[in-house]
Enzyme design. Structure first.
Site, PDB file in Angstrom:
ATOM      1  N   ARG A 103      40.038   8.246  39.097  1.00 25.49           N
ATOM      2  CA  ARG A 103      39.101   8.816  40.056  1.00 25.49           C
ATOM      3  C   ARG A 103      39.361   8.243  41.427  1.00 25.49           C
ATOM      4  O   ARG A 103      39.457   7.025  41.593  1.00 25.49           O
ATOM      5  CB  ARG A 103      37.656   8.522  39.635  1.00 25.49           C
ATOM      6  CG  ARG A 103      36.620   9.198  40.513  1.00 25.49           C
ATOM      7  CD  ARG A 103      35.207   8.948  40.032  1.00 25.49           C
ATOM      8  NE  ARG A 103      34.747   7.598  40.314  1.00 25.49           N
ATOM      9  CZ  ARG A 103      33.466   7.220  40.305  1.00 25.49           C
ATOM     10  NH1 ARG A 103      32.533   8.103  39.991  1.00 25.49           N
ATOM     11  NH2 ARG A 103      33.122   5.978  40.563  1.00 25.49           N
ATOM     12  N   THR A 107      36.805  10.279  47.345  1.00 20.10           N
ATOM     13  CA  THR A 107      36.408  11.679  47.119  1.00 20.10           C
ATOM     14  C   THR A 107      35.693  11.871  45.788  1.00 20.10           C
ATOM     15  O   THR A 107      35.050  12.899  45.574  1.00 20.10           O
ATOM     16  CB  THR A 107      37.641  12.595  47.136  1.00 20.10           C
ATOM     17  OG1 THR A 107      38.479  12.272  46.013  1.00 20.10           O
ATOM     18  CG2 THR A 107      38.430  12.413  48.427  1.00 20.10           C
TER      19      THR A 107
END
Length: 213
Positions: A103, A107
């Site tokens: 991840r 963002t």
């Protein structure tokens, strides 16, 4: 998508110890395995079986066995590895594949950096393991990946889920035409500004394996 929040006092007890910041990594790993085995019992209610004739010490009878192809268990690296043994206790004959998802912390979007899975998952039931359903991006990406490979039934098993993650998962999987079930030990309150589940239990990967310096 269906959501099942497991309701059992042993699940609540083990999850309480996992949440406690004083719980060390060895204890955290052991309790995670035990908790996942309890969740796996709920998650496998619809596992596919086929009839089989057997002979007992008394007579012949008909029972069931897992259908072919076998279920596929897919932990999402790295934290999902901590859930694998607990799942295998209940499904020791299942096959295991791996997805590496990362991840972007700015963002919060997930991308695949590694995978070890069959190219064709047609007719396969898949059980995806990821401790935390927070923003939902990683789990949604993993499920979409498996659907593109042909999986026709997917169950996601998590320790915790946030309402925001479930909402995003439902939105991103709205066009997916295969059954998706989420089984979780608890539905927590919310996400904080950093994308962590509240009250949560912190970073599951770090608590399972420690922080590499």
């Amino acid at each position: 998508m269906q959501v099942h929040v497991a309701d059992h006092p042993l699940i609540d007890h083990k999850l309480t110890v996992l949440r406690d910041e004083r719980t060390d990594s060895p204890t955290f790993r052991r309790l995670t395995e035990e908790l996942v085995t309890l969740l796996a019992y709920e998650a496998t209610r619809d596992v596919r079986v086929e009839p089989v004739d057997i002979t007992t010490p008394v007579t012949t009878t008909t029972g069931v066995r897992l259908s072919t192809p076998r279920p596929l268990v897919v932990p999402i690296l790295r934290a999902g590895l901590g859930m694998l043994e607990g799942m295998q206790r209940l499904l020791p004959t299942a096959e295991v594949g791996f997805l590496g998802m990362i991840r972007d912390e700015s963002t919060l979007e997930a991308s695949t950096y590694a995978e070890r899975l069959p190219e064709d998952l047609a007719g396969r039931q898949c059980y995806v393991l990821d401790p935390m359903l927070a923003t939902g991006g990683t789990l949604a990406a993993a499920i979409e990946f498996l659907v593109r490979r042909g999986a026709d039934h997917i169950t996601a098993v998590t320790l915790l889920a946030a309402p925001e993650g479930i909402e995003r998962l439902e939105a991103e999987l709205a066009a997916v035409d295969v059954p998706v079930l989420l089984v979780t030990a608890a539905l927590d309150e919310r996400l904080n500004d950093l994308g962590y589940i509240v009250p949560g239990l912190g970073d599951a990967g770090d608590r399972l394996y420690g922080v590499a310096h």
